[in-house]
Design an enzyme around this catalytic site. Sequence first.
Site, PDB file in Angstrom:
ATOM      1  N   LYS A  78       0.972  -0.866   0.033  1.00 42.49           N
ATOM      2  CA  LYS A  78      -0.321   0.177   0.100  1.00 42.49           C
ATOM      3  C   LYS A  78       0.610   1.336   0.077  1.00 42.49           C
ATOM      4  CE  LYS A  78      -3.917   1.819   2.989  1.00 42.49           C
ATOM      5  NZ  LYS A  78      -4.394   1.577   4.059  1.00 42.49           N
ATOM      6  N   SER A 153      -9.387   1.737   3.554  1.00 42.29           N
ATOM      7  CA  SER A 153      -8.157   2.486   2.907  1.00 42.29           C
ATOM      8  C   SER A 153      -7.121   1.749   1.731  1.00 42.29           C
ATOM      9  CB  SER A 153      -7.165   4.091   3.183  1.00 42.29           C
ATOM     10  OG  SER A 153      -6.559   2.678   4.770  1.00 42.29           O
ATOM     11  N   SER A 177      -9.939  -0.735   7.584  1.00 46.59           N
ATOM     12  CA  SER A 177      -8.658  -0.311   6.377  1.00 46.59           C
ATOM     13  C   SER A 177      -7.874  -1.385   5.484  1.00 46.59           C
ATOM     14  CB  SER A 177      -7.782   0.526   6.219  1.00 46.59           C
ATOM     15  OG  SER A 177      -8.832   1.724   6.586  1.00 46.59           O
TER      16      SER A 177
END
Length: 471
Positions: A78, A153, A177
């Site tokens: 990420k 996210s 997330s």
Amino acid sequence: MTELVLESAVRQLEMLRARKISVVDLAEAHIQQIERLNPRLNAFADFEVERVRTQARSMDSATRDARGPLHGLPVTVKSSIATAGYKCEIGSLNHKDEIPREDAVVVARLRAAGALILGTTNCPEFLMAYETDNLLHGQTRNPWDMERTPGGSSGGESAAIAAGMSAAGLGSDSGGSVRVPAHFTGICSLKPTPGRIPGRGHLPPCVGPFSTLGAIGPMARTMADVQLMFRTLSGQDDADPASPPLVLREPSWDDLRSRRIGFFEDDGLTPVTAETRSAVRSAAAALREEGFRVEPFRPSTLEQLRKLWRTFFVQCGAMFYEPEVRGLREKLSPIFKEFLGIAERSAPLTATELLNAWAEMDLLRSKTLEEMREFPVLLCPVASVPAWRAGERKWSIDGQTVEYLDAVRHTQWFNTLGAPAVVVPVGRSPEGLPIGVQIAARPFEDEVALGVAKAVDAAFGFSAPEMAVGS
């Protein structure tokens, strides 16, 4: 090639070790899948073909003694986790083209274990949304339905893994997330106890209340893969005050089955879809068949935990970002402006209110853990709904309107508690969308949550979205 990239990470590693394939072969298979699907899914923030090929060739020439447990495994990270040489922009124009010089601790461990880093993945601006979109890289789409979000996210990460563009990866989670994206895309994930996987090097740092709420967690297509990532990457970081000096534990099957599992289908306040209830019941039935004691139980503290999460994530989160975004509102993504709007609907926290909330969190965590003595493992939904359409913010369930943040309250409880929580795919919605279940354990008992979740995964397992399999 498509069949290869959709194999589990464990299986890909077995094939590499048996020399049935080379690292270059495996890398090329992933490159082909990325080039075929990423233009539609937009999962990557940074991906360069020649960089991947150079890594792969170097790994194939390494001696056997130099090969770690993840040698040659194609992974993604990420873009909020510092990865030296790769864009890590947190989805913000304010950080456009930023490339860290040093790895986060967990990325350094990935490299030391021999993983091949494909690239970094997209996220909502500053990570403050359950949908992945920003002005820097645009919207990431769900491989199960292009009109829907893969969540946030860690949405770029979940889309890449579900579509076979990555074997496994790293996300981060302060309010669901890694878990909501796993639920939305039909993969597995773990939000560990904070510090079990070192968080140093996350962007922004997990400090203050986020040292309890936040954690870096592995994501993959199977629980065996998530377990492998946890075993490889966990361990104390002695420069991180939140990282405990714990060794890995491997609870036996009998030890796991000795722990009573409490399950609940909702929190008594916000409804969930009928298919979500069915998924929880199906997971409970599968565990009973394996000899687990699974009984109805719901902690009394859930709503208090959710309210405190909102105080820290929404109000404190906005306070943390205020100095950075002051005077720059025109450069902010609509999705981050939406977050600021939610925060602005509450009065600013006073010092006394913040101090009281911090104290209340410790007291509430203690009360919850007392209740979990009898049921040290919890089984519950991940969200009220499956993956929603981009921009969708309200749903009607059983005649009741469910709002945006309420629809994902089920993950927020365990951030406030600082507890490990795993997501496993179990069911399907009428539209054919994945539905996961959540398995949580007491803090520092990550291996227990993983072991129970592996039993559920064995009963159901990953199914690939059609676009990932197609030619």
